[in-house]
Design a protein around this motif. Structure first.
Motif, PDB file in Angstrom:
ATOM      1  N   ASN A  76       0.600  -5.208  13.515  1.00 40.12           N
ATOM      2  CA  ASN A  76      -0.763  -5.194  14.033  1.00 40.12           C
ATOM      3  C   ASN A  76      -1.541  -6.402  13.498  1.00 40.12           C
ATOM      4  N   ARG A  77      -2.121  -7.170  14.394  1.00 39.44           N
ATOM      5  CA  ARG A  77      -2.861  -8.383  13.999  1.00 39.44           C
ATOM      6  C   ARG A  77      -4.144  -8.100  13.226  1.00 39.44           C
ATOM      7  N   LYS A  78      -4.617  -6.855  13.276  1.00 42.42           N
ATOM      8  CA  LYS A  78      -5.825  -6.508  12.520  1.00 42.42           C
ATOM      9  C   LYS A  78      -5.521  -6.117  11.078  1.00 42.42           C
ATOM     10  N   THR A  79      -4.253  -6.057  10.742  1.00 44.47           N
ATOM     11  CA  THR A  79      -3.878  -5.728   9.363  1.00 44.47           C
ATOM     12  C   THR A  79      -4.304  -6.886   8.468  1.00 44.47           C
ATOM     13  N   THR A  80      -4.940  -6.561   7.359  1.00 45.08           N
ATOM     14  CA  THR A  80      -5.453  -7.599   6.456  1.00 45.08           C
ATOM     15  C   THR A  80      -4.306  -8.319   5.740  1.00 45.08           C
ATOM     16  N   THR A  81      -4.591  -9.526   5.279  1.00 47.27           N
ATOM     17  CA  THR A  81      -3.567 -10.302   4.570  1.00 47.27           C
ATOM     18  C   THR A  81      -3.134  -9.608   3.288  1.00 47.27           C
ATOM     19  N   ASP A  82      -4.058  -8.917   2.615  1.00 48.94           N
ATOM     20  CA  ASP A  82      -3.690  -8.183   1.398  1.00 48.94           C
ATOM     21  C   ASP A  82      -2.651  -7.103   1.686  1.00 48.94           C
ATOM     22  N   VAL A  83      -2.862  -6.373   2.760  1.00 48.99           N
ATOM     23  CA  VAL A  83      -1.918  -5.318   3.136  1.00 48.99           C
ATOM     24  C   VAL A  83      -0.589  -5.934   3.565  1.00 48.99           C
ATOM     25  N   LEU A  84      -0.641  -7.023   4.323  1.00 46.72           N
ATOM     26  CA  LEU A  84       0.591  -7.692   4.728  1.00 46.72           C
ATOM     27  C   LEU A  84       1.353  -8.232   3.517  1.00 46.72           C
ATOM     28  N   ASP A  85       0.628  -8.734   2.525  1.00 50.26           N
ATOM     29  CA  ASP A  85       1.278  -9.189   1.287  1.00 50.26           C
ATOM     30  C   ASP A  85       2.046  -8.043   0.640  1.00 50.26           C
ATOM     31  N   GLU A  86       1.433  -6.861   0.595  1.00 49.02           N
ATOM     32  CA  GLU A  86       2.110  -5.685   0.019  1.00 49.02           C
ATOM     33  C   GLU A  86       3.314  -5.276   0.860  1.00 49.02           C
ATOM     34  N   LEU A  87       3.151  -5.272   2.174  1.00 47.22           N
ATOM     35  CA  LEU A  87       4.249  -4.880   3.053  1.00 47.22           C
ATOM     36  C   LEU A  87       5.404  -5.880   3.022  1.00 47.22           C
ATOM     37  N   SER A  88       5.142  -7.108   2.607  1.00 45.36           N
ATOM     38  CA  SER A  88       6.225  -8.099   2.512  1.00 45.36           C
ATOM     39  C   SER A  88       7.215  -7.739   1.406  1.00 45.36           C
ATOM     40  N   LYS A  89       6.842  -6.779   0.571  1.00 43.59           N
ATOM     41  CA  LYS A  89       7.721  -6.315  -0.509  1.00 43.59           C
ATOM     42  C   LYS A  89       8.336  -4.956  -0.177  1.00 43.59           C
ATOM     43  N   ASP A  90       8.168  -4.514   1.063  1.00 38.30           N
ATOM     44  CA  ASP A  90       8.669  -3.202   1.482  1.00 38.30           C
ATOM     45  C   ASP A  90      10.196  -3.158   1.368  1.00 38.30           C
ATOM     46  N   VAL A  91      10.714  -1.991   1.055  1.00 38.74           N
ATOM     47  CA  VAL A  91      12.159  -1.832   0.918  1.00 38.74           C
ATOM     48  C   VAL A  91      12.867  -1.821   2.273  1.00 38.74           C
ATOM     49  N   ASP A  92      12.151  -1.520   3.341  1.00 38.81           N
ATOM     50  CA  ASP A  92      12.770  -1.485   4.658  1.00 38.81           C
ATOM     51  C   ASP A  92      12.725  -2.866   5.306  1.00 38.81           C
ATOM     52  N   LEU A  93      13.871  -3.346   5.733  1.00 36.28           N
ATOM     53  CA  LEU A  93      13.966  -4.688   6.302  1.00 36.28           C
ATOM     54  C   LEU A  93      13.197  -4.834   7.615  1.00 36.28           C
ATOM     55  N   ASN A  94      13.062  -3.755   8.370  1.00 35.35           N
ATOM     56  CA  ASN A  94      12.304  -3.821   9.627  1.00 35.35           C
ATOM     57  C   ASN A  94      10.833  -4.130   9.359  1.00 35.35           C
ATOM     58  N   VAL A  95      10.304  -3.569   8.301  1.00 35.00           N
ATOM     59  CA  VAL A  95       8.907  -3.805   7.922  1.00 35.00           C
ATOM     60  C   VAL A  95       8.764  -5.250   7.462  1.00 35.00           C
ATOM     61  N   TYR A  96       9.674  -5.670   6.623  1.00 32.73           N
ATOM     62  CA  TYR A  96       9.710  -7.027   6.073  1.00 32.73           C
ATOM     63  C   TYR A  96       9.717  -8.060   7.205  1.00 32.73           C
ATOM     64  N   ALA A  98       8.787  -7.644  10.313  1.00 32.75           N
ATOM     65  CA  ALA A  98       7.547  -7.581  11.093  1.00 32.75           C
ATOM     66  C   ALA A  98       6.435  -8.383  10.418  1.00 32.75           C
ATOM     67  N   VAL A  99       6.361  -8.332   9.096  1.00 30.72           N
ATOM     68  CA  VAL A  99       5.363  -9.125   8.367  1.00 30.72           C
ATOM     69  C   VAL A  99       5.601 -10.614   8.633  1.00 30.72           C
ATOM     70  N   ALA A 100       6.868 -11.015   8.635  1.00 26.04           N
ATOM     71  CA  ALA A 100       7.215 -12.430   8.859  1.00 26.04           C
ATOM     72  C   ALA A 100       6.758 -12.926  10.223  1.00 26.04           C
ATOM     73  N   GLY A 101       6.662 -12.030  11.198  1.00 24.79           N
ATOM     74  CA  GLY A 101       6.248 -12.433  12.534  1.00 24.79           C
ATOM     75  C   GLY A 101       4.771 -12.271  12.833  1.00 24.79           C
ATOM     76  N   ASN A 102       4.025 -11.664  11.919  1.00 26.94           N
ATOM     77  CA  ASN A 102       2.609 -11.407  12.173  1.00 26.94           C
ATOM     78  C   ASN A 102       1.771 -12.659  11.885  1.00 26.94           C
ATOM     79  N   PRO A 103       1.040 -13.183  12.878  1.00 23.31           N
ATOM     80  CA  PRO A 103       0.203 -14.373  12.669  1.00 23.31           C
ATOM     81  C   PRO A 103      -0.917 -14.170  11.652  1.00 23.31           C
ATOM     82  N   SER A 104      -1.213 -12.923  11.312  1.00 22.98           N
ATOM     83  CA  SER A 104      -2.236 -12.651  10.298  1.00 22.98           C
ATOM     84  C   SER A 104      -1.695 -12.758   8.870  1.00 22.98           C
ATOM     85  N   SER A 105      -0.384 -12.928   8.729  1.00 26.64           N
ATOM     86  CA  SER A 105       0.199 -13.096   7.388  1.00 26.64           C
ATOM     87  C   SER A 105      -0.273 -14.410   6.789  1.00 26.64           C
TER      88      SER A 105
END
Length: 185
Positions: A76-96, A98-105
């Motif tokens: 979701n493009r409305k997700t804040t960069t702080d939340v995306l930073d946290e999700l970039s450390k997620d244990v699930d590779l699908n989440v990881y 998705a963060v890499a493809g989000n322009p809000s990262s």
């Protein structure tokens, strides 16, 4: 007398209705907040995907127990960069991924994700318009052709990198370069 099959059908229909409601473009964001607490993860996923969902709601959903909900938050493009930073450390590779493809990262998060050993997150970072020029320069030399093709397709790739990629050994990379509007011979 109600049969068990009728109850299952009702439950399915009810959650399908809630899922459709959560994807509606006409829904009030406050209603999405209520649906974000639904016990069905498909309803919560639909809330996380909705562009009208408030950043505060996305922050809560980012901690959901189901990876599919967290992935929807990461997309979701409305997700804040702080939340995306946290999700970039997620244990699930699908989440990881998705963060890499989000322009809000943030460029910092994208730089971190560009160092992954798997080619998919590197390709997502390479295609991301928010990726820094320094990271694109590094990824332009990536061993995997799909990563290099992603850079060639990125409309923000500098012409100097495109010239370098126009001489790539892989024809798919060269073809992508020729389609990029920033490339000129």
């Amino acid at each position: 007398l109600v049969m068990k099959n009728e109850i299952d059908f009702f439950d399915y229909s009810y959650y399908t209705y809630l899922e459709k409601l959560a994807t509606s473009s006409d829904i009030n964001p406050n209603r999405l907040n209520v649906l974000a607490k639904d016990p069905d993860f498909n309803v919560r996923r639909a809330v996380a995907q909705n562009p009208k969902t408030l950043p505060e709601t996305l922050t809560i959903l980012a901690k959901d127990e189901h990876w599919i909900v967290r992935k929807a938050v990461a997309n979701n493009r409305k997700t804040t960069t702080d939340v995306l930073d946290e999700l970039s450390k997620d244990v699930d590779l699908n989440v990881y991924d998705a963060v890499a493809g989000n322009p809000s990262s943030s460029p910092t998060t994208l730089s971190f994700l560009a160092n992954n050993e798997r080619w998919l997150p590197r390709a997502c970072v390479a295609a991301n318009p928010s990726t820094s020029i320094d990271t694109l320069i590094i990824l332009a030399k990536d061993k995997h052709w799909i990563v290099r093709r992603s850079i060639a397709n990125n409309p923000h790739t500098p012409p100097e990198i495109l010239v370098e990629l126009s001489r790539d050994s892989n024809c798919e990379v060269r073809k992508a370069v020729s389609s990029n509007p920033r490339f000129s011979i």
